[in-house]
Design an enzyme around this catalytic site. Structure first.
Site, PDB file in Angstrom:
ATOM      1  N   GLU A  74       0.849  -1.184   0.000  1.00 36.46           N
ATOM      2  CA  GLU A  74       0.000   0.000   0.000  1.00 36.46           C
ATOM      3  C   GLU A  74       0.887   1.238   0.000  1.00 36.46           C
ATOM      4  OE1 GLU A  74      -3.539   2.276   2.524  1.00 36.46           O
ATOM      5  OE2 GLU A  74      -2.550   0.514   3.382  1.00 36.46           O
ATOM      6  N   ARG A 102       4.921 -13.815   9.215  1.00 39.10           N
ATOM      7  CA  ARG A 102       5.509 -12.488   9.046  1.00 39.10           C
ATOM      8  C   ARG A 102       6.870 -12.435   9.735  1.00 39.10           C
ATOM      9  NH1 ARG A 102       1.935  -7.045  10.109  1.00 39.10           N
ATOM     10  NH2 ARG A 102       3.246  -5.579   8.970  1.00 39.10           N
ATOM     11  N   LYS A 156       4.109   1.361   9.549  1.00 43.75           N
ATOM     12  CA  LYS A 156       4.211   2.633   8.823  1.00 43.75           C
ATOM     13  C   LYS A 156       3.735   3.789   9.682  1.00 43.75           C
ATOM     14  CE  LYS A 156       3.669   0.600   4.231  1.00 43.75           C
ATOM     15  NZ  LYS A 156       2.762   0.472   3.072  1.00 43.75           N
TER      16      LYS A 156
END
Length: 802
Positions: free
Chosen positions: A45, A275, A285
């Site tokens: 994103e 992950r 982020k």
């Protein structure tokens, strides 16, 4: 002759991605003819810069496609106009290209807005979606709880025509934000909350960075991502583990919009891998944006940041980033990666590509009183003790050329006045000090021996100048130091970059809430921001000194090993021909490992505590301020402290009745051992009511760690699997045979296998390249699935490598 799909399966030796559960699925799909070509995608994103977590995920996506002769699409998941920008999209494309990926197959989810809208109308026409008109708060309430099924909204049974009309009015901008939403009609009693009529579209009156004001309704990730995969013909959609519950929506959409019977081809399917988070940093982020916004760092490309842009500016090479990504493996469980693995990959890469020169970062002037005339020394870029020549007899020089060893030299002036590192002199030397002292001798690198005869001090009593005698090669000296001519050296600024945080897990206290919508972090509730309290005050130390003049003739992108100081290169933004600025890419050795050895010991079963000091600089930093507790919380806090729970964890547990309640079944001393696991590993699932590991089962698992039967890292993987499967963690350990391997015979066999497979590196190690210890340790751990006892491995490696 045409190849069958099975012919696309690469041989073991040709694979760049180690075999894993996903490649097993791909192999089976190609053998069965389910797919005739492998197409993957990497879908970041654009609401921030790409970071090291993206490096691992992109490696898996791009390299898997390459292994099978397929393609990987780079797709911007830009369905959330709030926070997404062209700057971020451009930075991601630039970073992916720098890492080494083919970015020609570039797509944007926003390219599909019209198609996505039409698919939404199809669902409405099939009676599988409806326009919701209750508030977000009421919608959340109606979804029910883990024990109670959801309640139908009064608008759930609207007719198809009414839903279509309302949805079209939503698109036309007739309604305000939050006034309506489009929901899928699935199952309000489903145990997976993602299937309790998830939102597919919401109203957001915010311009999009690519489509402007054309749209005021935007698809949710769970709707846009699967359909984008199907539109592009993706075969294997790889996502991190937090999307495991979202797979149900993915499959539901495929079954109702892209079934093989309707479209004539197999729809894509989603597969989740564990992950990878990193120690001593954060990769959220939101948190990275805060570091930038509050001026803790100078921007997204600040060399201390974990972003790929920062890696590039710092001087790290794309080869070392790919090497790191290839080493950490693919599994079904989340893992925290030791930052030393990344740093060792960087060191190994730079050791083979950086010529040696001299620079002094904190100068102390030395006057060699009996040296009257300047001398020019011809010094090798690759001293024999650093490394020998390659097989063809050639080595690298700063220009990037490979030249014969006799030509890989530079001129270095030796003058009457030189500078040495301030720390290379001591008036009151500690035991074992092998550098310069009053009346003592030391060898200047490649320039003979000097003796310190006199110390000149400034007003504050600190030495400002040394008077010395040059002894040539006569005499004895126990140490060797580097130096630079004080009159011919070139002035430079040195930015000594270090780890950004003082503790391995700075955001452990901040991970109390997860985003409602994966892939759209800004929609989450505000997080606790205590992670900012653990910023390393010495993460950037700026000094001014001198570098030997040979560097002025070298290309701006030349990387060096400044002898005894670290690996450096010129900052590509701030450095110029008239004002040299060097970034330290990385230190020569892992200094944090030594600090950890001397730090206050922690329990083997616990994560490093936030209050644990990683270095002396951190020790002097003020403790983070804590909000006051009420009387009931204070009582819980005091009780937990008396049971041995750390201050930070006791504070968190006292404020969180759910977590404190979970620990009530633990006895006495067990509480301290379990607290860190509850706070750091189980908090999210306890809050959500989805945890499947009780306090007794957790106690049994932690006991295995305490007794040394399994490592903490294996325990975390087991805990994650138990959370998914419901099987007792200790049972998983026994079933999989995960206990630590400490048997000497077994370890010797594993080590010998690694040495036999890497004869060139064994020769380099025995030739003096001791930095390869980390490589050998990593390979042994890989060969034993991470189960080898690290201390036993270190001891046996030292013995077997001689």
């Amino acid at each position: 002759m045409s190849k069958s799909p099975a012919d696309l399966i690469p041989a073991p030796e040709a694979r760049r991605v180690a075999p894993n559960f996903i490649t097993e699925i791909i192999d089976a799909d190609l053998k069965s003819g389910k797919h005739t070509r492998v197409v993957t995608r990497f879908p970041p994103e654009p609401n921030g810069y790409a970071h090291l977590g993206h490096a691992f995920a992109s490696y898996l996506d791009f390299m898997t496609a390459q292994d099978y002769g397929g393609v990987c699409h780079l797709r911007m998941d830009d369905t959330n106009p709030e926070g997404e920008t062209q700057e971020y999209a451009d930075s991601i494309i630039r970073d992916m290209k720098w890492v080494g990926w083919d970015t020609r197959h570039l797509f944007y989810a926003s390219d599909y807005y019209e198609q996505l809208y039409q698919y939404a109308e199809q669902l409405i026409q099939k009676g599988l979606a409806y326009v919701e008109s209750v508030s977000a708060e009421e919608m959340a309430r109606l979804r029910g709880t883990a024990e109670k099924p959801g309640t139908p909204s009064p608008y759930r049974n609207r007719g198809v025509e009414e839903n279509l009309e309302l949805f079209r009015q939503m698109r036309a901008g007739k309604f305000k934000n939050g006034e309506h939403a489009l929901r899928a009609k699935i199952d309000l009693a489903h145990p997976n909350f993602k299937l309790r009529d998830p939102v597919l579209y919401r109203i957001v009156h915010v311009p999009h960075y690519r489509t402007g004001d054309k749209w005021c309704i935007y698809p949710m990730y769970d709707f846009a991502h699967p359909i984008s995969d199907a539109i592009e013909g993706i075969t294997h959609s790889m996502c991190s583990l937090e999307f495991i519950d979202n797979r149900a929506i993915y499959d539901w959409l495929m079954d109702h919009l892209f079934s093989a019977q309707e479209k004539g081809r197999e729809p894509p399917r989603q597969y989740e891998f564990g992950r990878r988070s990193m120690e001593y940093t954060v990769v959220s982020k939101r948190k990275l944006r805060r570091l930038v916004k509050e001026g803790v760092v100078r921007g997204w490309d600040d060399p201390r940041m974990p972003t790929i842009s920062a890696m590039r500016r710092r001087g790290i090479t794309p080869e070392s980033v790919r090497a790191f990504a290839s080493q950490i493996g693919v599994s079904r469980t989340n893992r925290t990666v030791d930052l030393a693995i990344f740093e060792n990959a960087v060191r190994e890469d730079l050791s083979n590509r950086t010529p040696r020169v001299m620079a002094v970062t904190r100068p102390l002037k030395v006057v060699i009183q009996n040296l009257d005339a300047e001398r020019t020394l011809s010094l090798p870029y690759w001293p024999q003790e650093a490394t020998g020549p390659s097989a063809d007899g050639k080595v690298l020089v700063p220009s990037g050329e490979r030249v014969a060893t006799e030509k890989a030299v530079r001129d270095v002036p030796l003058t009457r006045e030189i500078v040495i590192e301030h720390d290379d002199f001591s008036e009151n030397p500690p035991k074992g000090f092998k550098r310069l002292t009053p009346g003592g001798t030391v060898r200047l690198r490649s320039a003979g021996i000097i003796r310190c005869d006199e110390v000149i001090k400034g007003p504050n009593g600190e030495p400002t100048e040394l008077r010395a005698t040059w002894l040539g090669e006569e005499g004895k000296a126990s140490g060797v130091i580097h130096w630079v001519s004080a009159t011919r050296g070139v002035k430079a600024e040195f930015r000594l970059v270090d780890r950004l945080f003082t503790v391995p897990n700075p955001d452990a206290e901040a991970a109390q809430f997860e985003p409602e919508q994966p892939g759209h972090e800004d929609e989450a509730q505000p997080l606790n921001t205590d992670f900012m309290s653990f910023v390393n005050p010495n993460s950037l130390v700026v000094t001014h000194g001198l570098v030997e003049p040979s560097v002025t003739k070298d290309p701006a992108d030349a990387r060096y090993q400044f002898e005894r100081t670290g690996y450096f290169w010129r900052d590509p933004v701030d450095s110029s021909d008239t004002a040299l600025v060097f970034n330290r890419i990385i230190t020569l050795k892992d200094t944090w490992a030594k600090k950890a050895e001397t730090a206050e010991p922690t329990k083997a079963e616990s994560k490093p505590k936030p209050e644990r000091k990683a270095d002396t600089a951190a020790s002097s930093a003020p403790a983070p301020a804590r909000a006051a507790l009420d009387s009931a919380q204070e009582a819980v806090f005091s009780r937990l402290r008396t049971q041995g729970v750390s201050e930070n964890e006791a504070n968190l547990l006292a404020r969180d009745p759910q977590l404190a309640s979970y620990l009530e079944g633990a006895e006495g001393k067990q509480v301290a051992a379990l607290a860190s696991w509850v706070v750091n590993d189980l908090a999210a699932s306890i809050h959500a009511g989805t945890h499947r590991v009780g306090v007794k089962e957790l106690t049994a698992l932690v006991a295995l760690v305490t007794e040394g039967s399994i490592s903490s890292r294996i325990a975390k993987d087991v805990l994650a699997e138990a959370q998914t499967s419901g099987e007792a963690p200790a049972a998983i350990v026994e079933r999989k045979g995960l206990r630590v391997v400490s048997d000497e015979k077994q370890l010797r066999a594993a080590i010998q296998g690694v040495l036999d497979a890497n004869p060139a590196k064994v020769a380099e190690y025995r030739g003096g390249k001791k930095g390869l210890t980390g490589f050998f340790t990593g390979q042994v751990m890989k060969a034993t699935n991470g189960q080898a006892d690290p201390k036993a491995v270190a001891k046996l490696l030292n013995e077997m490598l001689g």
